[in-house]
Enzyme design. Structure first.
Site, PDB file in Angstrom:
ATOM      1  N   ASP A  58       1.809   2.211  -1.882  1.00 13.62           N
ATOM      2  CA  ASP A  58       1.759   2.993  -0.647  1.00 13.62           C
ATOM      3  C   ASP A  58       1.298   4.441  -0.889  1.00 13.62           C
ATOM      4  O   ASP A  58       1.221   5.230   0.040  1.00 13.62           O
ATOM      5  CB  ASP A  58       3.129   2.955   0.046  1.00 13.62           C
ATOM      6  CG  ASP A  58       3.043   3.033   1.552  1.00 13.62           C
ATOM      7  OD1 ASP A  58       1.959   2.749   2.099  1.00 13.62           O
ATOM      8  OD2 ASP A  58       4.051   3.386   2.193  1.00 13.62           O
ATOM      9  N   LYS A 113      12.748  -2.636   4.788  1.00 12.84           N
ATOM     10  CA  LYS A 113      11.787  -3.744   4.782  1.00 12.84           C
ATOM     11  C   LYS A 113      12.453  -5.009   4.259  1.00 12.84           C
ATOM     12  O   LYS A 113      13.394  -4.923   3.478  1.00 12.84           O
ATOM     13  CB  LYS A 113      10.620  -3.397   3.846  1.00 12.84           C
ATOM     14  CG  LYS A 113       9.640  -2.392   4.401  1.00 12.84           C
ATOM     15  CD  LYS A 113       8.461  -2.203   3.451  1.00 12.84           C
ATOM     16  CE  LYS A 113       7.487  -1.179   3.995  1.00 12.84           C
ATOM     17  NZ  LYS A 113       6.817  -1.614   5.233  1.00 12.84           N
ATOM     18  N   ASP A 128       7.713   2.702  -0.748  1.00 18.80           N
ATOM     19  CA  ASP A 128       8.128   2.616   0.655  1.00 18.80           C
ATOM     20  C   ASP A 128       9.083   1.443   0.843  1.00 18.80           C
ATOM     21  O   ASP A 128       8.649   0.302   0.984  1.00 18.80           O
ATOM     22  CB  ASP A 128       6.887   2.455   1.551  1.00 18.80           C
ATOM     23  CG  ASP A 128       7.256   2.373   3.025  1.00 18.80           C
ATOM     24  OD1 ASP A 128       8.409   2.692   3.374  1.00 18.80           O
ATOM     25  OD2 ASP A 128       6.363   2.002   3.830  1.00 18.80           O
ATOM     26  N   ASP A 156      10.548   3.237   8.969  1.00 13.68           N
ATOM     27  CA  ASP A 156       9.479   2.615   8.187  1.00 13.68           C
ATOM     28  C   ASP A 156       8.092   3.099   8.634  1.00 13.68           C
ATOM     29  O   ASP A 156       7.088   2.827   7.979  1.00 13.68           O
ATOM     30  CB  ASP A 156       9.579   1.090   8.300  1.00 13.68           C
ATOM     31  CG  ASP A 156       8.805   0.365   7.207  1.00 13.68           C
ATOM     32  OD1 ASP A 156       8.357   1.036   6.252  1.00 13.68           O
ATOM     33  OD2 ASP A 156       8.654  -0.861   7.313  1.00 13.68           O
ATOM     34  N   LYS A 166      -2.148   9.781   2.056  1.00 11.43           N
ATOM     35  CA  LYS A 166      -0.738   9.381   2.129  1.00 11.43           C
ATOM     36  C   LYS A 166      -0.263   9.022   0.731  1.00 11.43           C
ATOM     37  O   LYS A 166      -0.837   8.139   0.088  1.00 11.43           O
ATOM     38  CB  LYS A 166      -0.570   8.178   3.074  1.00 11.43           C
ATOM     39  CG  LYS A 166       0.818   7.538   3.039  1.00 11.43           C
ATOM     40  CD  LYS A 166       0.956   6.365   4.013  1.00 11.43           C
ATOM     41  CE  LYS A 166       2.278   5.629   3.811  1.00 11.43           C
ATOM     42  NZ  LYS A 166       2.431   4.463   4.724  1.00 11.43           N
ATOM     43  N   GLU A 207       6.783   5.909   8.266  1.00 11.69           N
ATOM     44  CA  GLU A 207       6.971   7.204   7.595  1.00 11.69           C
ATOM     45  C   GLU A 207       5.647   7.874   7.248  1.00 11.69           C
ATOM     46  O   GLU A 207       5.580   9.082   7.120  1.00 11.69           O
ATOM     47  CB  GLU A 207       7.810   7.013   6.330  1.00 11.69           C
ATOM     48  CG  GLU A 207       7.045   6.557   5.065  1.00 11.69           C
ATOM     49  CD  GLU A 207       6.389   5.192   5.190  1.00 11.69           C
ATOM     50  OE1 GLU A 207       6.826   4.403   6.050  1.00 11.69           O
ATOM     51  OE2 GLU A 207       5.435   4.911   4.437  1.00 11.69           O
ATOM     52  N   ARG A 248       2.910   8.410   8.940  1.00  9.56           N
ATOM     53  CA  ARG A 248       2.446   9.365   9.954  1.00  9.56           C
ATOM     54  C   ARG A 248       3.299  10.627   9.960  1.00  9.56           C
ATOM     55  O   ARG A 248       2.842  11.693  10.350  1.00  9.56           O
ATOM     56  CB  ARG A 248       2.419   8.669  11.323  1.00  9.56           C
ATOM     57  CG  ARG A 248       3.740   8.173  11.790  1.00  9.56           C
ATOM     58  CD  ARG A 248       3.622   7.106  12.873  1.00  9.56           C
ATOM     59  NE  ARG A 248       3.331   5.783  12.334  1.00  9.56           N
ATOM     60  CZ  ARG A 248       3.165   4.692  13.082  1.00  9.56           C
ATOM     61  NH1 ARG A 248       3.239   4.769  14.400  1.00  9.56           N
ATOM     62  NH2 ARG A 248       2.904   3.541  12.522  1.00  9.56           N
TER      63      ARG A 248
HETATM   64  N1  BES Z   1       3.179   1.287   4.195  1.00  5.64           N
HETATM   65  C1  BES Z   1       3.451   0.571   5.382  1.00  5.64           C
HETATM   66  C2  BES Z   1       2.238  -0.205   5.892  1.00  5.64           C
HETATM   67  C3  BES Z   1       1.894  -1.451   5.133  1.00  5.64           C
HETATM   68  C4  BES Z   1       2.686  -2.568   5.196  1.00  5.64           C
HETATM   69  C5  BES Z   1       0.713  -1.507   4.425  1.00  5.64           C
HETATM   70  C6  BES Z   1       2.330  -3.717   4.526  1.00  5.64           C
HETATM   71  C7  BES Z   1       0.348  -2.665   3.761  1.00  5.64           C
HETATM   72  C8  BES Z   1       1.147  -3.770   3.809  1.00  5.64           C
HETATM   73  C9  BES Z   1       3.878   1.525   6.487  1.00  5.64           C
HETATM   74  O1  BES Z   1       4.625   2.611   6.064  1.00  5.64           O
HETATM   75  C10 BES Z   1       4.733   0.754   7.413  1.00  5.64           C
HETATM   76  O2  BES Z   1       5.775   0.333   7.018  1.00  5.64           O
HETATM   77  N2  BES Z   1       4.249   0.576   8.640  1.00  5.64           N
HETATM   78  C11 BES Z   1       4.960  -0.174   9.605  1.00  5.64           C
HETATM   79  C12 BES Z   1       4.828   0.533  10.925  1.00  5.64           C
HETATM   80  C13 BES Z   1       5.733  -0.011  11.981  1.00  5.64           C
HETATM   81  C14 BES Z   1       7.174   0.279  11.641  1.00  5.64           C
HETATM   82  C15 BES Z   1       5.362   0.620  13.302  1.00  5.64           C
HETATM   83  C16 BES Z   1       4.339  -1.573   9.671  1.00  5.64           C
HETATM   84  O3  BES Z   1       3.123  -1.695   9.560  1.00  5.64           O
HETATM   85  O4  BES Z   1       5.095  -2.527   9.801  1.00  5.64           O
HETATM   86 ZN    ZN Z   2       4.323   3.219   4.154  1.00  7.08          ZN
HETATM   87 MN    MN Z   3       6.680   2.188   5.967  1.00 10.42          MN
END
Ligand code: BES
Ligand code: ZN
Ligand code: MN
Length: 501
Positions: free
Chosen positions: A291, A280, A273, A350, A268, A352, A354
């Site tokens: 990210d 966020k 992000d 968010d 990824k 994204e 996947r």
């Molecule tokens: N890159 C983030 C995951 C992340 C967040 C990694 C904080 C490390 C620290 C990912 O793209 C994301 O935002 N995931 C969301 C998924 C949710 C919207 C289902 C998350 O984990 O909040």
């Molecule tokens: Zn992300």
């Molecule tokens: Mn995200």
């Protein structure tokens, strides 16, 4: 740092600093025993007085006099002998190396490496030592103007052997350790670079520049026009709000005969992000420059393969894009077509990672993979579940799980499995598309993997969620860790030996 293997007794070798290990029981490494004899029970007396710290991560400095051959002896605590692992060896060594640096030592003898680890031979312990040493001495300089103010790092580290056969094994450990450390350094540098420098185009350039030194590497970069032709509607939906063009970077490392099916690694590579329209919160958003650490670790692992001349075929795919809000960005509720033909309702922009990974996974089929591993900072939920210790591992193949867990233990870069049972799949149901891109509040790490599993039915596949381990989020050590380059490289090394037999 230069690493040296030498067949010589420690009594005859000179160094600014010798690192030895000691278990809680008072058991020293062989080097420690010899020094104890040489310096009239210096070590055992200190142990007897209770002045030696034996917890892993703690050190005691015993002698500090330039009159002796070994000006300073650092005793690194190793904890309980029956719980001593590669990971504990690395923690102990890391503390000792920091101490050696703080004392301004230039030459170091590593006697700690002799401490016995169950199921780990000399080569593995030397490899792990080099990884830990280089990891500890790493400093980020790329975007700092001044010269670094800290003390200089030690220049040499010697590993001593009593027999020539052992020296040969040490040399092998040095070679693999340096390759892993070299890959980790690249991964850290890329991760630490800010989002305004490390863009998808920058990552593509880095991949291409690796090709210059390594002729058995082929690099191709797909732009948005080509991705559109391939039908990668999910991938492209992520980049719509960004001014930076998305890139799909393919690095083909050829180390075996052309017919051998490759291991495909997919990273990824979200270079920043923001969350997109599902923006966020502001606090700690700077960390979302990390990210792209999945892609960075794939680049680092490919570099390690090159340095090792690994006799395997490995393909690295970097799925690179920036996730921004904007007038052209995807909205919650949008439905997109994936390259696989399945449709996705984007309920949260968010989620994204996947979306870029699913199309990269479909694309991976054209390499006729032996197996596929994707590496992603995919979910905050993984940090909630496992903290900052292991990566989350989910897979559709039992032997692959065992191999990866073992490679993690063996390299000190551990992973822990979470279930990928069908019971979770219904959380992705959508009334408007074949699936939603989020699965609700519970088991977020698993539902993210469930989403990916719908694009991996054609091959053996494992998913590593590295959200908790790719970077340190605070303090002096804030920055990328270079994980899971050690795990991946160890896995590939083991696959290479298995296939030769
Ligand atoms: N890159 C983030 C995951 C992340 C967040 C990694 C904080 C490390 C620290 C990912 O793209 C994301 O935002 N995931 C969301 C998924 C949710 C919207 C289902 C998350 O984990 O909040
Ligand atoms: Zn992300
Ligand atoms: Mn995200």
């Amino acid at each position: 740092m230069k690493f040296i293997a030498k067949t010589a007794p420690i009594e005859k070798e000179t160094a600014d600093c010798v690192i030895v290990g000691m278990f809680e029981s008072g058991e020293f490494s062989p080097a420690g025993k010899k020094l104890d004899t040489l310096y009239q029970d210096l070590l055992s007396d200190s142990f007897g007085r209770g002045t030696l710290r034996t917890t892993p991560g703690q050190v005691t400095t015993l002698q500090d006099s330039s009159r002796t051959r070994h000006a300073c002896i650092i005793v690194a605590g190793c904890g309980k002998q029956d719980r001593f692992t590669i990971h504990t060896l690395q923690r102990a060594l890391s503390a000792a190396v920091s101490e050696a640096k703080a004392r301004g030592a230039s030459s170091v003898i590593n006697g700690l490496v002799e401490m016995p680890v169950p199921n780990a031979d000399t080569k593995s312990r030397v490899q792990a030592s080099i990884v830990a040493t280089q990891d500890t001495l790493y400093t980020y300089t790329r975007t700092k103007s001044g010269a670094s103010s800290g003390k200089a790092s030690p220049k040499t580290m010697k590993f001593l052997a009593s027999r020539a056969t052992e020296t040969r094994r040490i040399r092998q450990g040095i070679a693999s350790g340096e390759a892993i450390a070299g890959g980790m350094k690249l991964t850290k540098d890329l991760g630490n670079l800010p989002g305004n420098i490390c863009t998808p185009s920058y990552l593509a350039r880095q991949a291409r520049s690796l090709k210059r030194d390594h002729p058995n590497l082929r690099v191709t970069v797909l732009g948005e026009v080509q991705m559109k032709k391939l039908g990668m509607g999910a991938f492209l939906s992520v980049t719509h709000g960004s001014a930076q063009p998305a890139k799909l970077v393919c690095m083909e490392y050829r180390g075996a005969r052309p017919g051998q099916r490759p291991v495909v690694l997919i990273g990824k590579g979200i270079t920043f992000d923001t969350g997109g329209i599902s923006l966020k919160p502001g606090s700690a958003m700077d960390e979302m420059k990390f990210d792209m650490c999945g892609a960075g670790s794939v680049l680092g692992t490919i570099k390690a393969c090159c340095m090792l001349d690994l006799p395997m075929n490995v393909v690295g795919i970097l799925a690179c894009a920036e996730n921004m809000p904007g007038g052209k960005a995807s909205r919650p509720g949008d439905v997109v077509n994936t390259m696989s033909g399945q449709t996705v309702e984007i309920l949260n922009t968010d989620a994204e990672g996947r979306l870029v990974l699913c199309d990269a996974l479909t694309y991976a089929k054209r390499f006729k993979p032996e197996l596929v591993i994707d590496i992603a900072t995919l979910t905050g939920a993984c940090v909630v579940a496992l903290g900052h210790v292991p990566a989350g591992l989910m897979s559709n193949d039992e032997p692959l799980v065992s191999s990866l867990l073992e490679a993690g233990e063996h390299s000190g870069d551990r992973a822990w499995r979470l279930p990928l049972w069908d019971d979770y799949q219904s959380q992705l149901d959508s009334n408007f598309a074949d699936m939603a891109n989020i699965g609700g509040r519970w088991a977020g790490t698993i539902t993210a993997a469930c989403f990916l599993s719908r694009f991996t039915e054609a091959f053996r596949w494992a998913h590593l969620d590295i959200a908790g381990v790719a970077w340190h989020s605070q303090g002096k050590r804030k920055g990328a860790t270079g994980r899971p380059v050690p795990l991946l490289t160890e896995f590939l090394l083991q696959q290479a030996t298995r296939r030769r037999h």
